[in-house]
Design an enzyme around this catalytic site. Structure first.
Site, PDB file in Angstrom:
ATOM      1  N   LYS A  77      39.510  39.934  38.271  1.00  0.00           N
ATOM      2  CA  LYS A  77      40.833  39.399  38.582  1.00  0.00           C
ATOM      3  C   LYS A  77      41.818  40.519  38.883  1.00  0.00           C
ATOM      4  CE  LYS A  77      41.345  35.618  38.672  1.00  0.00           C
ATOM      5  NZ  LYS A  77      41.034  34.660  39.755  1.00  0.00           N
ATOM      6  N   HIS A  95      43.930  39.021  45.725  1.00  0.00           N
ATOM      7  CA  HIS A  95      44.815  37.913  46.113  1.00  0.00           C
ATOM      8  C   HIS A  95      46.099  38.406  46.773  1.00  0.00           C
ATOM      9  CE1 HIS A  95      42.041  35.393  43.947  1.00  0.00           C
ATOM     10  NE2 HIS A  95      42.253  36.053  42.822  1.00  0.00           N
TER      11      HIS A  95
END
Length: 358
Positions: A77, A95
């Site tokens: 992540k 992201h």
């Protein structure tokens, strides 16, 4: 010449128990001549001792900022928000390549530090397919979460804290038990049923006992006509595994109780439920939809790291798929997967530099 290396960092996202490198893949890399450094991490599904046993060097938790610049830092992540420059090479899901919120600030850290980012989402093979993805386990876990939410709804309750399962068998047994022994009689619709994610959702529904005719499997052929799709209202659980381009009809005469949006496409103007705009979490897995007091309740699950409900199996599958590309990393300036990923990073970095005025 020094040995190639990877530095496995800890994960800072709450409830995240997966690992980009497992002890199994770490050993394969070590056997191939790599030096593998692993940060101690009590949150990770794999014990520190499992890494130590295969020859990894263990270091303190979250110590990667002090790692040698020659050691690429690998994680899953995104990093916690910060303004600190990033001088290392990072391999992770960042992201920030689709102009998500704060994307330019994230990339500006690499500009200021001189580091590089290889985003796991954009490591593609020659056909454009991702070399490693969590899709199957995202669908499998998402369908399980949807079934658990339905079981809670039947008792007049909201789904509470979701905790990771040791393995798939434990998850299936728990879901079946809470549904009264079997999912027979439950009706589900999976959109994107032919993809990795959709196949995972269908597999879970089969294993908890749904009749095959009660698992509606939709893909491009069924959605090509464009929506709205009133059929969605006639199932108990709807699992969305694609980026929808049509809204769900706002019918009041419906059977639908739970929507699982595995895509977590919260900013899409055609968000499956227009009134839902947040990602949910493991401690608060559902968000209620305002359907009025006279209508049956409807809730949405939109957790953006569902595979961590099966952290060991999801990690093993993902890491094994990533391994061939990791073995090529020392020759990344010649290996197409890494060349393409770096090209994309450089292009996005240039966009971010302009936006930030650097």
């Amino acid at each position: 010449m020094s040995s190639p290396a990877f530095w496995l960092r800890c994960e800072k996202k709450e409830f995240e128990r997966r690992a980009a490198l497992t002890p199994t893949t770490a050993k394969r890399l070590i056997d191939a001549g790599f030096q593998i450094t692993v940060e101690r991490d009590k949150q990770r599904i794999f014990d520190d001792a499992e890494y130590e046993a295969v020859g990894c060097t263990l270091v303190e938790n979250n110590s990667w900022p002090t790692a040698p610049l020659t050691a690429p830092v690998i994680g899953l992540k995104e990093l916690p928000e910060s303004d600190d420059p990033l001088p290392h090479t990072h391999i992770q899901f960042a992201h920030c390549f689709k102009q998500q919120a704060g994307w330019s600030k994230v990339l500006s850290r690499f500009h200021r530090g001189g580091g590089a980012l290889y985003d796991l989402e954009f490591l593609n093979d020659a056909s454009g397919r991702r070399v490693a993805a969590f899709g199957f386990h995202a669908g499998f876990a998402g369908a399980a979460a949807g079934a658990l939410a339905l079981a809670s709804r039947r008792k007049g309750e909201s789904l509470g804290l979701l905790t990771p399962f040791e393995n798939e068998s434990a998850m299936v047994s728990n879901v079946r038990e809470l549904l009264g022994g079997s999912g027979k009689g439950v009706k589900a619709l999976v959109i994107g049923a032919l993809g990795r994610c959709g196949r995972g959702a269908v597999d879970l529904f089969r294993k908890i006992g749904l009749n095959e005719d009660d698992i509606l499997k939709w893909d491009m052929a069924e959605t090509a006509k464009g929506g709205p799709f009133p059929e969605i209202l006639d199932v108990d659980i709807f699992v969305n595994c694609i980026y929808l381009t049509s809204q769900i009809p706002a019918g009041t005469n419906r059977r639908l109780s739970v929507i699982v949006d595995v895509s977590c496409d919260t900013t899409n103007p055609y968000n499956p439920i227009p009134v839902y705009s947040i990602n949910t979490t493991f401690d608060k897995p559902t968000v209620p939809v305002d359907v009025g007091s006279k209508n049956p309740p409807l809730s949405v699950i939109s957790i953006d790291h569902l595979p961590t409900l099966l952290p060991r199996e999801a990690s093993e599958q993902f890491s094994a798929d990533l391994l061939p590309s990791l073995l090529e990393f020392p020759n990344r300036h010649e290996a197409r997967v890494w060349l393409d990923a770096e090209k994309l990073f450089r292009a996005k970095l240039a966009e971010a530099v302009k936006v930030e005025g650097l």
